[in-house]
Design a protein around this motif. Structure first.
Motif: not given
Length: 228
Positions: A120-126, A184-188, A190-197
């Motif tokens: 989440p910190a990376l998503v916020e910084a970006m 994956a839950a943290q990304l969701r 944070a607003g990220v919906a397109d999560i791949r694995h």
């Protein structure tokens, strides 16, 4: 984006053969050759490596660090052709891109980093530099899976207080953590919906390095970059 494996390098056992980790006891010359070979295969002239410490600090970068890299667990850039490398051997390499904003980033998220919220910190910084979480694509790379990553019960419960989705149980019925589910839950959130694995479990996959399986071993990498 790309994930390496343990094959195709020059390191001797127990680091055989494509070890990219510079702090695991391998011959530095072999590590340097493995890194150069990997960069060349990916078409990268420059690659940023961090001194990963299982924290949640993030940095914006435009070139590789001179000398000893700082203690970081996530980096991002808008410079085309600059590779960002995340080194792991059971932790999750998490690669994130917003192609519209022209930003890419990567995070090293093991148990401590997931608990601390490095992704989440990376998503916020970006996002602070113009990325939009709803446009982001995130890829969670190979990591120890929730059926293998056994931990003491008190540790599982502590991490689950911060990241409930990480709570898991091994095949043997013992306490475990599923860091992939937690990230994956943290990304969701944070607003990220397109999560791949890349869903491979490092403990179960001999082609990948695994600290839990081997203890003294190398590190493979997740790489992300903007096309030049």
């Amino acid at each position: 984006m790309a994930f390496t494996d343990r094959h195709g390098g020059v390191s001797a056992e127990p680091y055989g053969t494509r070890n990219l980790g510079g702090a695991v006891g391998d011959d530095p010359a072999a590590v340097a050759e493995n890194r150069a070979k990997t960069a060349a295969e990916l078409g990268l002239d420059m690659v940023v490596f961090m001194r990963q410490v299982h924290g949640a600090d993030v940095a914006y970068v435009t070139e590789p660090f001179a000398g000893e890299p700082p203690a970081l667990d996530a980096v991002f850039t808008d410079r085309p052709g600059l590779g960002l490398a995340i080194l792991v051997a059971d932790c999750a390499p998490v690669l994130v891109a917003d192609p519209v904003a022209g930003l890419v980033g990567g995070a090293h998220s093991g148990r401590p980093g997931t608990e601390a919220g490095v992704v989440p910190a990376l998503v916020e910084a970006m996002a602070s530099r113009g990325a939009e979480p709803t446009r982001m694509v995130a890829v969670i790379g190979p990591a120890a899976c929730g059926l293998c990553y056994e931990v003491p019960d008190d540790l599982r419960e502590r991490v689950a207080e911060r990241v409930p989705e990480s709570r898991s149980t091994t095949r043997q019925g013992t306490p475990a953590l599923d860091i992939r589910a937690g990230i994956a839950a943290q990304l969701r959130r944070a607003g990220v919906a397109d999560i791949r694995h890349d869903g491979r479990c490092t403990i179960e996959t001999p082609d990948l390095f695994s600290y839990r399986r081997e203890q003294r071993t190398g590190r493979f990498g997740g790489y992300v970059w903007l096309q030049g």
